[in-house]
Enzyme design. Structure first.
Site, short mmCIF file in Angstrom:
data_model
loop_
_atom_site.label_atom_id
_atom_site.label_comp_id
_atom_site.label_asym_id
_atom_site.label_seq_id
_atom_site.Cartn_x
_atom_site.Cartn_y
_atom_site.Cartn_z
N ASP A 222 0.83 -1.19 0.00
CA ASP A 222 0.00 0.00 0.00
C ASP A 222 0.88 1.25 0.00
O ASP A 222 1.89 1.32 0.70
CB ASP A 222 -0.89 -0.03 1.25
N GLU A 272 16.02 -14.02 -0.43
CA GLU A 272 16.56 -14.95 0.57
C GLU A 272 15.65 -16.16 0.72
O GLU A 272 16.11 -17.31 0.76
CB GLU A 272 16.72 -14.22 1.90
#
Length: 564
Positions: A222, A272
């Site tokens: 957002d 990751e």
């Protein structure tokens, strides 16, 4: 394509040339209005889980869930009080885990809506800030400042809030005296976080990992162009312009250069996790910036994977306007190596049928025809697409909700209905002839926003039974999109066409044409179309209609230069 592990229906295709998100079609679930499993009139996570087979049948690749975190609901979850839990009205973490597991078994990815620009005024950090003195570490997590004028009675600057009124509110200090002011670019219940304070990015690093550890496939971000404000908090040159639109127009409060460092760090976190199991996680941003060129900066290879391209949504129903925004996106955004992320609607916009229809009606035949044509156009474009819930049902906007039921903070802060969003958030109709139309488990339940009687015409059970419905158009378009080579990726070649018609070729001979006019024109391809948004006789393209054809490469129509 790699084989998915047992119990996981997801494709693990993530190569340099093709990642799952590049051409994915994601369905936006506004949880509060999707499906209610408890009969309290509010949609919930269990309701979403029960609706997953419906979404699987529709053919989408993933879902984006609106915020379901603990919240006082001043902005229906976009005021977050705890980023690492589930509000009891929506369920709990165990139910969320079941939802993710079921979605993955069906081959549906799950994206969460994350709100990093601001939190709730009931967040523990903000409560601590109110209880602390000016200059304290607790206040340093937000934007607190002294007022101007005699006694500090005026706000620190002239900025306006996106939802109406000034962007500052004054606090009462612990001794009862008027004190500092704090910044809120939306509502007073949504204080902006200070991303220059190292505690803030560190906290959100933990939030990302909390949900990634629970199996999510990525995040919709957002206000992704927000977060950082000009460090001096100076006056805006044109504060009235800031007050006239919900778009991010104040350059002192949005699109600051430091924000790109945040997305580089978030990208590292996602990569990751991808390195651990080969399942690529996605970051897609709500980026409201003035130009496609600025938009492209957010989707460079080490930042967000995608950012919503809102210009198509905002374009008038006009062939030249649509071509202009498509060319701009393909030139500036696809040129970064990302893919364009097309949208026609979301939870903040007037529904497509009404937006394209006649003024003053909840929907019209013309609006529906144009919305159907726009859907086929979007699904034929290179890149990814997001579909807001109910668009596949052809739902019009509910334009006549009584004032007393409106919940949008824009209405309560401005007193105006001009930009309110409740009309596109009315709970979905699933079945039956009267409210709650199968939305709630209890037949006598009252949905949190009232459903009009004409929702019966758009109920899901009717849509599935009618092969001419919006639902079947979307489903057939999604099925063809999956089966046609290079449709989601690749280039676009414009074809010669009358002024009110857009026609282009994709892949190995798919042609899409849209007649933006009202009169029929000769089709750019002979024969019957593979798929059309409305009745389409061979050799003719009626007004407000889109169609797809497959052509032989040796007989393709004359074409304009390639856009890539």
């Amino acid at each position: 394509m790699l084989t998915a592990p047992a119990g996981d229906g997801l494709s693990h295709r993530s190569t340099q040339t093709h990642s799952w998100w590049r051409d994915a079609v994601i369905y936006q679930v506004y949880v509060r209005s999707f499906l209610d499993s408890t009969g309290d009139g509010i949609g919930d996570l269990a309701g979403v889980r029960s609706g997953l087979p419906y979404l699987k049948k529709l053919g989408v690749d993933g879902v984006w869930l609106s915020p379901f975190y603990p919240s006082p609901q001043h902005d229906h979850g976009y005021d977050v009080a705890d980023y690492c839990d589930v509000d009891p009205v929506y369920g709990d973490l165990d139910e969320f885990g079941r939802l993710v597991a079921d979605a993955h078994r069906l081959g549906i990815r799950v994206l969460l809506d994350i709100v990093p620009n601001h939190c709730s005024s009931e967040h523990p950090w903000f409560r601590e800030a109110l209880a602390s003195a000016p200059g304290s570490a607790a206040r340093g997590r937000f934007h607190f400042a002294e007022g101007r004028g005699p006694g500090g009675d005026l706000p620190p600057n002239n900025w306006h809030a996106m939802f109406g009124g000034p962007a500052w509110s004054r606090v009462t200090e612990q001794d009862g005296t008027p004190g500092q002011w704090y910044l809120h670019m939306f509502t007073p219940e949504q204080p902006d976080l200070n991303w220059r304070n190292p505690e803030v990015p560190a906290h959100f690093d933990e939030v990302l990992r909390f949900w990634l550890d629970r199996g999510v496939d990525g995040f919709r971000i957002d206000v992704a162009a927000g977060l950082f404000k000009h460090p001096d908090l100076p006056d805006s040159d044109d504060p009235e312009a800031d007050a006239r639109t919900r778009d991010s127009v104040n350059p002192l409060a949005w699109n600051q250069p430091e924000v790109h460092g945040v997305w580089r760090q978030w990208r590292k976190v996602c990569e990751e996790y991808t390195a651990r199991d080969g399942r690529e996680r996605l970051l897609v941003g709500e980026v409201s910036v003035p130009t496609a060129r600025e938009h492209a900066l957010y989707v460079r290879p080490d930042e967000l994977h995608q950012a919503f391209f809102f210009d198509l949504l905002g374009a008038p129903w006009d062939a030249a306007a649509f071509r202009g925004v498509i060319d701009e996106a393909l030139r500036d955004i696809a040129g970064t190596g990302s893919s364009v992320t097309w949208v026609l609607n979301n939870h903040d916009q007037v529904r497509t049928v009404t937006r394209y229809g006649e003024s003053g009606t909840e929907g019209s035949g013309l609006g529906a025809a144009r919305a159907r044509a726009a859907a086929l156009l979007m699904l034929a474009l290179p890149g990814a697409a997001y579909v807001y819930q109910g668009e596949e049902l052809g739902l019009p906007e509910v334009v006549d909700l009584p004032d007393e039921v409106l919940t949008d903070p824009i209405f309560h802060r401005t007193g105006s209905r001009a930009r309110i969003r409740d009309g596109c958030r009315v709970p979905l109709p699933w079945s039956g002839h009267a409210s709650p139309f199968g939305f709630s488990a209890g037949a006598q339940a009252r949905p949190w926003l009232p459903q009009p009687s004409w929702f019966a015409e758009h109920a899901t059970d009717r849509a599935l039974a009618d092969t001419r419905s919006f639902w079947h158009l979307y489903r057939e378009g999604l099925q063809l999109r999956r089966g046609l080579p290079q449709l989601g990726e690749g280039a676009l070649r414009w074809l010669e066409a009358p002024p009110e018609v857009l026609a282009f070729e994709r892949g190995d001979g798919l042609v899409c044409a849209v007649n933006f006019g009202t009169e029929p024109v000769p089709a750019p391809v002979p024969g019957s179309p593979l798929l059309a948004s409305g009745p389409c006789p061979p050799g003719v393209l009626p007004g407000a209609t889109a169609a797809w054809w497959i052509t032989d490469r040796t007989t393709r129509p004359p074409s304009a230069p390639l856009s890539a």
